[in-house]
Design an enzyme around this catalytic site. Structure first.
Site, short mmCIF file in Angstrom:
data_model
loop_
_atom_site.label_atom_id
_atom_site.label_comp_id
_atom_site.label_asym_id
_atom_site.label_seq_id
_atom_site.Cartn_x
_atom_site.Cartn_y
_atom_site.Cartn_z
N GLU A 70 0.81 -1.25 0.02
CA GLU A 70 -0.22 0.10 -0.08
C GLU A 70 0.83 1.28 0.09
O GLU A 70 1.89 1.45 0.89
CB GLU A 70 -0.89 -0.07 1.14
CG GLU A 70 -1.90 1.21 1.38
CD GLU A 70 -2.65 1.38 0.02
OE1 GLU A 70 -3.47 0.30 -0.66
OE2 GLU A 70 -2.43 2.52 -0.50
N LEU A 116 -0.52 4.54 -0.15
CA LEU A 116 -1.37 5.85 0.59
C LEU A 116 -0.57 6.48 1.59
O LEU A 116 0.31 6.14 2.37
CB LEU A 116 -2.62 5.22 1.27
CG LEU A 116 -2.78 4.34 2.43
CD1 LEU A 116 -2.40 5.41 3.69
CD2 LEU A 116 -4.01 3.85 2.73
N CYS A 154 5.83 4.61 9.06
CA CYS A 154 6.45 3.82 7.97
C CYS A 154 7.87 4.12 7.84
O CYS A 154 8.67 3.15 7.89
CB CYS A 154 5.74 4.51 6.85
SG CYS A 154 4.08 3.40 6.64
N1 LIG Z 1 -0.21 3.94 8.04
C1 LIG Z 1 0.22 4.12 6.70
O1 LIG Z 1 0.37 5.32 6.32
C2 LIG Z 1 0.79 2.99 6.10
C3 LIG Z 1 0.99 3.10 4.74
C4 LIG Z 1 1.37 2.07 3.71
C5 LIG Z 1 1.63 0.81 4.37
N2 LIG Z 1 1.49 0.73 5.61
C6 LIG Z 1 1.54 -0.51 6.39
O2 LIG Z 1 0.27 -1.40 6.64
C7 LIG Z 1 0.39 -2.06 7.79
C8 LIG Z 1 -0.58 -1.44 8.90
O3 LIG Z 1 -0.58 -0.19 9.20
P1 LIG Z 1 -1.36 0.67 9.83
O4 LIG Z 1 -0.70 2.23 10.07
O5 LIG Z 1 -2.74 0.68 9.45
O6 LIG Z 1 -1.42 0.10 11.38
P2 LIG Z 1 -2.28 0.32 12.45
O7 LIG Z 1 -1.45 -0.04 13.67
O8 LIG Z 1 -3.32 1.63 12.54
O9 LIG Z 1 -3.30 -1.07 12.40
C9 LIG Z 1 -3.05 -2.48 12.57
C10 LIG Z 1 -4.53 -2.99 13.27
O10 LIG Z 1 -4.31 -4.22 13.16
C11 LIG Z 1 -5.19 -4.96 14.43
N3 LIG Z 1 -4.71 -6.19 14.46
C12 LIG Z 1 -3.48 -6.95 14.87
N4 LIG Z 1 -3.33 -8.09 14.99
C13 LIG Z 1 -4.61 -8.39 14.61
C14 LIG Z 1 -5.24 -9.62 14.38
N5 LIG Z 1 -4.64 -10.93 14.61
N6 LIG Z 1 -6.64 -9.67 13.61
C15 LIG Z 1 -7.31 -8.53 13.29
N7 LIG Z 1 -6.62 -7.46 13.61
C16 LIG Z 1 -5.47 -7.37 14.29
C17 LIG Z 1 -4.67 -3.95 15.41
O11 LIG Z 1 -5.68 -3.84 16.55
C18 LIG Z 1 -4.79 -2.66 14.67
O12 LIG Z 1 -6.22 -2.16 14.73
C19 LIG Z 1 1.66 -1.84 8.36
O13 LIG Z 1 2.58 -2.96 7.81
C20 LIG Z 1 2.33 -0.68 7.59
O14 LIG Z 1 3.67 -0.35 7.65
C21 LIG Z 1 0.83 1.91 6.42
#
Ligand SMILES: NC(=O)c1ccc[n+]([C@@H]2O[C@H](COP(=O)([O-])OP(=O)(O)OC[C@H]3O[C@@H](n4cnc5c(N)ncnc54)[C@H](O)[C@@H]3O)[C@@H](O)[C@H]2O)c1
Length: 441
Positions: free
Chosen positions: A154, A156, A266
């Site tokens: 992703e 975004l 990130c």
């Molecule tokens: N935040 C960004 O801007 C962004 C952009 C691109 C990629 N990413 C990547 O995307 C991934 C997620 O990032 P994020 O910022 O959304 O994380 P986040 O911490 O906001 O959300 C992760 C969610 O996953 C849930 N979770 C954990 N274990 C779980 C399980 N077993 N079952 C169901 N839910 C579970 C948590 O409770 C949490 O709500 C990461 O690898 C990150 O590097 C993030």
């Protein structure tokens, strides 16, 4: 299409809502029961422009559901996205425990063919681990069910996540067979009616693409911050240098702003995870190590300027801090420069009065919780009352054109530390401010 998105954070919620917006039936799953309960009441747990309206609209229409029951959601979907966190482990590597826990759950839940999509940012080779974890569960159940694992990193940007997802620059899919690739093509086709932006490749290259993109962006920032340090020492002005080099189309203006270091969920963790992967494979990533080192030092530049101006002992001094989130238009404070700056100042005895349009609750309840020297206010001017100086950390739009006369009236002394180089130094001085920037003497 029926879709489940496992992990309802910044990426999972935005992805789920946008897929629902295109008419898919989406179930967003999270283990955080409080978060799911809030979403079911129409309370959006994060701030992201446009997200609330779109979430509520799709929830009302029934295209979007929220649950803690992963089994049901996975079993009834053709595509299941893994969108859980991949935080930095102690050795800098990406911690895959959440990703693999979801893979296990998928293996326990499916009864029919499914495409499993790694959307979390994961190191090269993770799709194989996800596949193995699912297969191990199927073997334990004694069932033979076909599934594919694809990589769909992703890209975004928080603060513009809905726009980025609805109008992506590119959709990268790493797949090793046509069937899964076709499912993904069909899913993303509505997002690229204008022109095709679907980039298919092998799984490892897709996994690597995400890290390479973030490493490149972080490198641009650290490069410019290093230039700003040299500018200060030789008497050049980084703002003029930025204009001078950005006009070269091979360089461009984006991501070459000097500042007080990058933060967020990130860049810091992804640069370190990629460096760790490189080392695991016997390569020393000299550029990546330097990018991180420069960024670490840059987070102290503003607090060092404050100490340079007021001295090592800051007791009895009060500083107004404008902006807490790691960048504007988000409430995300993960690895935010404000944390380093505020802790550094309060450690030396200062009091801080902080204002942020959206991130106050994150600071108060999490990232600066327990720091008794920090108080919070609900307006940028309230923060200035009797402060010895103001420090601009996050460049929210409302800080771009403040009422400078009002600021001078409120501040005890008109001293401005600008961590984002928002203003013209000569004009600020003419208005009577003692004005400090990054990369300018
Ligand atoms: N935040 C960004 O801007 C962004 C952009 C691109 C990629 N990413 C990547 O995307 C991934 C997620 O990032 P994020 O910022 O959304 O994380 P986040 O911490 O906001 O959300 C992760 C969610 O996953 C849930 N979770 C954990 N274990 C779980 C399980 N077993 N079952 C169901 N839910 C579970 C948590 O409770 C949490 O709500 C990461 O690898 C990150 O590097 C993030």
């Amino acid at each position: 299409m029926k879709i489940s998105v496992i992990g309802t954070g910044y990426v999972g919620l935005v992805s789920g809502v946008c897929f629902a917006q295109m008419g898919n039936k989406v179930t967003c799953v999270d283990i955080d029961a409080a978060k799911i309960a809030k979403l079911e009441q129409g309370i959006i747990p994060i701030y992201e422009p446009g997200l609330e309206d779109m979430t509520l609209e799709n929830y009302k229409q029934g295209t979007l559901k929220f649950t803690t029951d992963a089994n049901d959601a996975i079993a009834s979907s053709l595509i299941s996205f893994i969108a859980v966190g991949t935080p930095m482990g102690e050795d800098g590597s990406a911690d895959l425990q959440y990703v693999l826990a979801v893979a296990k759950k998928i293996g326990q839940s499916i009864n029919d063919y499914i495409v499993v999509v790694d959307k979390s940012t994961v190191p090269v080779g993770t799709a194989e681990k996800v596949r193995a974890a699912i297969q191990a569960e199927l073997d334990a159940r004694g069932v033979d069910i076909k599934f594919d694992v694809v990589s769909n990193p992703e890209f975004l940007k928080e603060g513009a996540a809905i726009k980025d997802f609805m109008h992506p620059d590119r959709v990268v899919i790493g797949a090793d067979n046509e069937k899964a690739l076709e499912v993904m093509r069909e899913l993303y086709a509505p997002f690229m009616k204008h022109h095709d932006r679907f980039i298919a490749m092998d799984i490892k290259s897709a996994e690597m693409t995400k890290y390479a993109a973030n490493a490149m962006l972080a490198t641009k920032i650290s490069f410019m911050n290093e230039m700003s340090q040299i500018c200060e020492r030789v008497g050049a002005d980084i703002n003029k240098v930025r204009n001078g080099i950005g006009s070269d189309s091979r360089i461009g203006y984006s991501f070459i702003y000097p500042g007080c270091g990058y933060g967020g969920s990130c860049f810091p963790k992804d640069v370190q995870a990629l460096a760790k992967t490189a080392k695991d494979f016997g390569y020393t990533p000299r550029i990546l190590d330097a990018v991180e080192e420069v960024n670490y030092a840059q987070k102290y530049v503003i607090s060092n300027k404050v100490i340079g101006r007021f001295g090592e002992d800051l007791s009895g001094k009060t500083f107004a801090v404008w902006g807490l989130s790691f960048k504007p238009e988000t409430d995300d404070m993960r690895e935010a420069s404000a944390i380093t700056i505020i802790n550094e100042l309060t450690c030396k005895g200062a009091q801080v009065v902080a204002y942020d349009p959206k991130a106050r609750h994150e600071a108060e309840n999490h990232y600066l919780k327990g720091n008794q020297s920090v108080s919070y206010v609900d307006s940028k001017y309230d923060a200035l009352k009797d402060a010895d100086a103001v420090i601009l950390v996050t460049e929210w739009q409302e800080f771009r054109s403040p009422d400078f006369d009002e600021m001078k009236k409120l501040l005890k002394t008109p001293i401005f530390f600008d961590g984002r180089n928002q203003f013209d130094k000569v004009k600020m001085q003419k208005m009577g401010f003692e004005y400090f920037q990054i990369g300018v003497n």
